[in-house]
Design an enzyme around this catalytic site. Structure first.
Site, PDB file in Angstrom:
ATOM      1  N   ARG A 153       0.837  -1.212   0.000  1.00 17.12           N
ATOM      2  CA  ARG A 153       0.000   0.000   0.000  1.00 17.12           C
ATOM      3  C   ARG A 153       0.866   1.254   0.000  1.00 17.12           C
ATOM      4  O   ARG A 153       0.648   2.176  -0.770  1.00 17.12           O
ATOM      5  CB  ARG A 153      -0.929  -0.013   1.205  1.00 17.12           C
ATOM      6  CG  ARG A 153      -2.263  -0.704   0.977  1.00 17.12           C
ATOM      7  CD  ARG A 153      -2.145  -2.127   0.398  1.00 17.12           C
ATOM      8  NE  ARG A 153      -3.434  -2.765   0.287  1.00 17.12           N
ATOM      9  CZ  ARG A 153      -4.019  -3.440   1.260  1.00 17.12           C
ATOM     10  NH1 ARG A 153      -3.392  -3.606   2.424  1.00 17.12           N
ATOM     11  NH2 ARG A 153      -5.216  -3.970   1.084  1.00 17.12           N
ATOM     12  N   ASP A 182      -0.392  -6.174  -3.881  1.00 23.16           N
ATOM     13  CA  ASP A 182      -1.793  -5.873  -3.606  1.00 23.16           C
ATOM     14  C   ASP A 182      -2.337  -5.091  -4.793  1.00 23.16           C
ATOM     15  O   ASP A 182      -1.640  -4.887  -5.797  1.00 23.16           O
ATOM     16  CB  ASP A 182      -1.954  -5.097  -2.298  1.00 23.16           C
ATOM     17  CG  ASP A 182      -3.228  -5.492  -1.549  1.00 23.16           C
ATOM     18  OD1 ASP A 182      -4.321  -5.243  -2.089  1.00 23.16           O
ATOM     19  OD2 ASP A 182      -3.128  -6.067  -0.450  1.00 23.16           O
ATOM     20  N   HIS A 253      -7.042  -9.129  -4.408  1.00 20.97           N
ATOM     21  CA  HIS A 253      -5.999  -8.132  -4.162  1.00 20.97           C
ATOM     22  C   HIS A 253      -4.913  -8.185  -5.240  1.00 20.97           C
ATOM     23  O   HIS A 253      -3.721  -8.148  -4.937  1.00 20.97           O
ATOM     24  CB  HIS A 253      -5.391  -8.345  -2.775  1.00 20.97           C
ATOM     25  CG  HIS A 253      -6.295  -7.938  -1.650  1.00 20.97           C
ATOM     26  ND1 HIS A 253      -6.567  -6.619  -1.355  1.00 20.97           N
ATOM     27  CD2 HIS A 253      -7.007  -8.669  -0.753  1.00 20.97           C
ATOM     28  CE1 HIS A 253      -7.399  -6.558  -0.318  1.00 20.97           C
ATOM     29  NE2 HIS A 253      -7.691  -7.790   0.053  1.00 20.97           N
ATOM     30  N   ASP A 319      -7.223 -13.851   0.840  1.00 20.92           N
ATOM     31  CA  ASP A 319      -8.265 -13.144   1.584  1.00 20.92           C
ATOM     32  C   ASP A 319      -9.069 -12.226   0.665  1.00 20.92           C
ATOM     33  O   ASP A 319      -8.613 -11.832  -0.402  1.00 20.92           O
ATOM     34  CB  ASP A 319      -7.642 -12.311   2.702  1.00 20.92           C
ATOM     35  CG  ASP A 319      -6.709 -11.226   2.177  1.00 20.92           C
ATOM     36  OD1 ASP A 319      -5.897 -11.535   1.289  1.00 20.92           O
ATOM     37  OD2 ASP A 319      -6.794 -10.082   2.639  1.00 20.92           O
ATOM     38  N   GLU A 320     -10.250 -11.890   1.125  1.00 19.98           N
ATOM     39  CA  GLU A 320     -11.081 -10.852   0.528  1.00 19.98           C
ATOM     40  C   GLU A 320     -11.128 -10.949  -0.992  1.00 19.98           C
ATOM     41  O   GLU A 320     -10.790 -10.014  -1.708  1.00 19.98           O
ATOM     42  CB  GLU A 320     -10.589  -9.470   0.973  1.00 19.98           C
ATOM     43  CG  GLU A 320     -10.728  -9.246   2.471  1.00 19.98           C
ATOM     44  CD  GLU A 320     -10.233  -7.882   2.927  1.00 19.98           C
ATOM     45  OE1 GLU A 320     -10.769  -7.368   3.918  1.00 19.98           O
ATOM     46  OE2 GLU A 320      -9.296  -7.349   2.297  1.00 19.98           O
ATOM     47  N   TRP A 386      -6.946 -14.132  10.884  1.00 16.83           N
ATOM     48  CA  TRP A 386      -6.996 -12.680  11.052  1.00 16.83           C
ATOM     49  C   TRP A 386      -8.388 -12.148  11.382  1.00 16.83           C
ATOM     50  O   TRP A 386      -8.512 -11.074  11.988  1.00 16.83           O
ATOM     51  CB  TRP A 386      -6.490 -11.987   9.777  1.00 16.83           C
ATOM     52  CG  TRP A 386      -7.461 -11.983   8.618  1.00 16.83           C
ATOM     53  CD1 TRP A 386      -7.611 -12.957   7.683  1.00 16.83           C
ATOM     54  CD2 TRP A 386      -8.390 -10.948   8.274  1.00 16.83           C
ATOM     55  NE1 TRP A 386      -8.573 -12.609   6.769  1.00 16.83           N
ATOM     56  CE2 TRP A 386      -9.076 -11.368   7.105  1.00 16.83           C
ATOM     57  CE3 TRP A 386      -8.717  -9.715   8.833  1.00 16.83           C
ATOM     58  CZ2 TRP A 386     -10.060 -10.602   6.496  1.00 16.83           C
ATOM     59  CZ3 TRP A 386      -9.707  -8.942   8.220  1.00 16.83           C
ATOM     60  CH2 TRP A 386     -10.356  -9.380   7.072  1.00 16.83           C
ATOM     61  N   TYR A 411      -3.982  -6.031  15.246  1.00 12.98           N
ATOM     62  CA  TYR A 411      -3.834  -5.196  14.058  1.00 12.98           C
ATOM     63  C   TYR A 411      -3.359  -3.828  14.530  1.00 12.98           C
ATOM     64  O   TYR A 411      -4.123  -3.050  15.106  1.00 12.98           O
ATOM     65  CB  TYR A 411      -5.150  -5.097  13.295  1.00 12.98           C
ATOM     66  CG  TYR A 411      -5.288  -6.112  12.179  1.00 12.98           C
ATOM     67  CD1 TYR A 411      -4.730  -7.375  12.307  1.00 12.98           C
ATOM     68  CD2 TYR A 411      -5.956  -5.801  10.998  1.00 12.98           C
ATOM     69  CE1 TYR A 411      -4.847  -8.311  11.298  1.00 12.98           C
ATOM     70  CE2 TYR A 411      -6.083  -6.726   9.977  1.00 12.98           C
ATOM     71  CZ  TYR A 411      -5.527  -7.984  10.134  1.00 12.98           C
ATOM     72  OH  TYR A 411      -5.644  -8.909   9.123  1.00 12.98           O
ATOM     73  N   ASP A 413      -2.630  -1.220  12.920  1.00 13.38           N
ATOM     74  CA  ASP A 413      -3.157  -0.040  12.233  1.00 13.38           C
ATOM     75  C   ASP A 413      -4.443   0.459  12.900  1.00 13.38           C
ATOM     76  O   ASP A 413      -4.920   1.552  12.591  1.00 13.38           O
ATOM     77  CB  ASP A 413      -3.395  -0.321  10.745  1.00 13.38           C
ATOM     78  CG  ASP A 413      -4.121  -1.624  10.506  1.00 13.38           C
ATOM     79  OD1 ASP A 413      -3.622  -2.659  10.960  1.00 13.38           O
ATOM     80  OD2 ASP A 413      -5.187  -1.612   9.852  1.00 13.38           O
ATOM     81  N   TRP A 461      -1.028  -2.711   8.495  1.00 12.39           N
ATOM     82  CA  TRP A 461      -1.424  -2.369   7.121  1.00 12.39           C
ATOM     83  C   TRP A 461      -1.220  -0.871   6.924  1.00 12.39           C
ATOM     84  O   TRP A 461      -1.562  -0.074   7.785  1.00 12.39           O
ATOM     85  CB  TRP A 461      -2.878  -2.778   6.878  1.00 12.39           C
ATOM     86  CG  TRP A 461      -3.109  -4.237   7.114  1.00 12.39           C
ATOM     87  CD1 TRP A 461      -3.613  -4.828   8.236  1.00 12.39           C
ATOM     88  CD2 TRP A 461      -2.820  -5.308   6.204  1.00 12.39           C
ATOM     89  NE1 TRP A 461      -3.657  -6.192   8.080  1.00 12.39           N
ATOM     90  CE2 TRP A 461      -3.178  -6.518   6.845  1.00 12.39           C
ATOM     91  CE3 TRP A 461      -2.292  -5.364   4.914  1.00 12.39           C
ATOM     92  CZ2 TRP A 461      -3.029  -7.764   6.237  1.00 12.39           C
ATOM     93  CZ3 TRP A 461      -2.140  -6.602   4.307  1.00 12.39           C
ATOM     94  CH2 TRP A 461      -2.510  -7.784   4.963  1.00 12.39           C
ATOM     95  N   THR A 462      -0.697  -0.483   5.769  1.00 11.48           N
ATOM     96  CA  THR A 462      -0.141   0.862   5.627  1.00 11.48           C
ATOM     97  C   THR A 462      -0.948   1.778   4.711  1.00 11.48           C
ATOM     98  O   THR A 462      -0.400   2.727   4.163  1.00 11.48           O
ATOM     99  CB  THR A 462       1.312   0.782   5.121  1.00 11.48           C
ATOM    100  OG1 THR A 462       1.336   0.134   3.839  1.00 11.48           O
ATOM    101  CG2 THR A 462       2.198   0.026   6.093  1.00 11.48           C
ATOM    102  N   GLU A 463      -2.253   1.525   4.564  1.00 14.30           N
ATOM    103  CA  GLU A 463      -3.037   2.427   3.727  1.00 14.30           C
ATOM    104  C   GLU A 463      -2.875   3.894   4.147  1.00 14.30           C
ATOM    105  O   GLU A 463      -2.797   4.777   3.290  1.00 14.30           O
ATOM    106  CB  GLU A 463      -4.526   2.058   3.781  1.00 14.30           C
ATOM    107  CG  GLU A 463      -4.885   0.775   3.058  1.00 14.30           C
ATOM    108  CD  GLU A 463      -4.908  -0.427   3.982  1.00 14.30           C
ATOM    109  OE1 GLU A 463      -5.616  -1.403   3.674  1.00 14.30           O
ATOM    110  OE2 GLU A 463      -4.215  -0.386   5.015  1.00 14.30           O
TER     111      GLU A 463
END
Length: 546
Positions: A153, A182, A253, A319-320, A386, A411, A413, A461-463
């Site tokens: 990210r 991602d 992703h 994931d997702e 997670w 988490y 973040d 997570w670095t969004e």
């Protein structure tokens, strides 16, 4: 002695007794400890200004005592177990069951010297360096003590990765999970597919804050690690007894890869040639197509990465992955019928099982997020749990290995308090005490099932983390609390001595200061650590325990 993580057993000989290091203190190295000796001279030697000249026991009589390193397989607690003995008359003995154990003992020795031992050069030349007389016996609770860093990210240059490897080693963490790909970026060179970095490593602009934010940073953002960079990172980590686990996320992703190679996407549903590296955040509908071409493509990617990352585990994400495009895709529908699958969940499981077999044939093990349970878990796969505890419980009960990293607890973040001053507040507040009270092994598991919990991991997570200063603020001091949870055999979460840990953190903040870590102060963010005007997505009340 304010050690973090707290050792298994500590005996202090006398409150006033200590050993004083001097310019003639020699470093005696037994077989297998040579790299630990190099590390001690490069770090503790640089901070103290002491040479730690090499020596042996017969010639050490005229020296200012001895720091002795030795491997002794009888040290209890497994290969990472160690003992540290400090005698006021003769010096320091650090013994490990393996070179890794010696290294962790050396980390404890560094803490015993005080915060200034974490500097890069002497802050007070000529000072006396004293170690309290004591005997420590210690070993880790878990073999996997992980930290996941999302470099997809927001790209973190390799000097940041080296710095975090040093910080991990100082806290006895031993697995760096690198989230390399991602929707928003592809961060590792693949020579057979150069467009993955030529196109996939760069995005036109970046959303500031989460998806709801109206703010944009109009600067292009990107970067990637060359294969030479990766070899350097892995080699440096190995010297610190840290394993680097790569993650290449499939089948979701994956928009950065599709932007580089449109044939990877569901071209019968959307015009994949129009897709670019994603500039915003959130779960994304553009996923990989379930085709043989995609399997062969990622086999090529993985082949190059296996040569770079020698560790046992390879993380494939999983994931997702929204299934809408597959439901609309004639190609996906045909593949489901051809394979005799029930639905799109089983189609994803088919992809995961393929790479489970592929990796196993090459002596590696697949690990993925707990969505890989959907449609049936591949036989040899391990699970990073997670979404809560449920996925990890189900996997352990079915005989699969599990790394516990529930977002509700670790988490990093997530915001650190309920204060409106917290920068870009995400989800529920997870305080330092909350992380300290995290228990990785769910009580629902039997002792046999609990043995499948091979470790635990904190994820970041670095969004909304666009610099190492923001990364420091979110990671610390909570990563120190997590490190104690991962290493030390603590009592049940509600019985832990939070007051004692908080007291020991007083000394540990000084170590972090010496290391230059811009952590969140106990009293809340400093003015420059706030982010006014960038709203985030806070949630009320305690997080659900799933």
């Amino acid at each position: 002695m304010d050690l973090i993580p707290t050792p298994s057993h500590t005996a202090v000989y006398s409150a006033d007794a200590s050993f004083t290091l001097g310019p003639r203190t020699v470093l005696v190295t037994g077989p297998g400890t040579e790299e630990v000796a190099q590390w001690l001279r490069a770090t503790v030697g640089a901070a103290t200004g002491l040479p730690f000249a090499p020596g042996d026991l017969p010639t050490a009589a005229g020296a200012d005592g001895v720091v002795r390193l030795a491997v002794d397989e009888t040290v209890p607690g497994g290969p990472e177990g160690y003992r540290v003995t400090v005698d006021p008359a003769s010096g320091v003995r650090i013994t490990g069951a393996s070179p890794a154990g010696v290294f962790w003992g050396a980390q404890t020795f560094r803490q015993l010297l005080g915060a200034d031992a974490f500097r890069r050069a002497p802050a007070a030349p000529g000072r006396a360096w004293q170690v309290p007389a004591c005997h420590l016996t210690d070993a880790p609770r878990f073999g996997w003590r992980g930290f996941m860093l999302d470099v997809a990210r927001h790209f973190m240059p390799k000097d940041v990765v080296f710095r975090y490897l040093d910080l991990m080693a100082a806290h006895k963490l031993n697995v760096l999970h690198l989230h390399l790909t991602d929707d928003q970026g592809w961060r590792v060179e693949i020579r057979r597919y150069p467009r993955l970095t030529e196109v996939g490593a760069w995005r036109e602009r970046t959303k500031v804050g989460l998806r709801e934010s109206p703010l944009w940073d109009e600067r292009p953002h990107g970067g990637y690690y060359t294969q030479a960079d990766i070899r350097e990172i892995v080699a440096y980590a190995a010297r610190l007894h840290i394993t680097v686990v790569p993650e290449v996320d499939i089948p979701g992703h994956s928009q950065a890869a599709i932007a580089a190679y449109p044939e990877l996407g569901n071209a019968d549903v959307v015009d994949t040639t129009e897709l670019k590296v994603l500039t915003s955040w959130g779960v994304n509908p553009n996923v990989l197509a379930p085709t043989d071409h995609v399997l062969r493509f990622y086999e090529g990617v993985f082949t190059e990465l296996l040569d770079l990352f020698p560790g046992t585990f390879f993380h494939i994400g999983g994931d997702e992955c929204p299934k809408e495009q597959w439901r609309q895709s004639a190609t996906a529908t045909s593949r489901i019928a051809e394979l005799g699958l029930k639905d799109e969940d089983e189609l994803q499981s088919w992809i995961i099982r393929h790479f489970d077999r592929w990796l196993a044939e090459r002596g590696r093990r697949l690990i993925g997020w707990d969505e890989i349970l959907e449609g049936g878990l591949a036989p040899g796969a391990a699970v990073s749990s997670w979404q809560g505890y449920a996925g990890g419980i189900a996997a352990a009960q079915a005989g699969h290995d599990v790394v516990m990293c529930p977002q509700t607890h670790v988490y990093l973040d997530w915001r650190q308090s309920e204060s409106p001053d917290e920068p870009v507040p995400i989800a529920h507040a997870r305080t330092l005490e909350d992380v300290y009270r995290f228990e990785p092994v769910p009580p629902q598991l039997t002792p046999d099932q609990a043995r499948h919990v091979i470790g635990t991991q904190a994820n970041i997570w670095t969004e909304v983390m666009d610099s190492v200063r923001v990364l420091d603020y979110m990671a610390f001091p909570r990563l120190a609390a997590f490190a104690e949870v991962a290493w030390s055999d603590l009592p049940a979460s509600d019985e832990r001595d939070w007051a004692d840990f908080e007291r020991r953190m007083g000394a540990h903040y000084a170590r972090l200061d010496a290391l230059g870590v811009e952590y969140r102060p106990a009293g809340g963010p400093l003015p420059w650590q706030r982010r006014p005007g960038v709203t985030g997505r806070p949630k009320d009340g305690p997080p659900p325990i799933v």
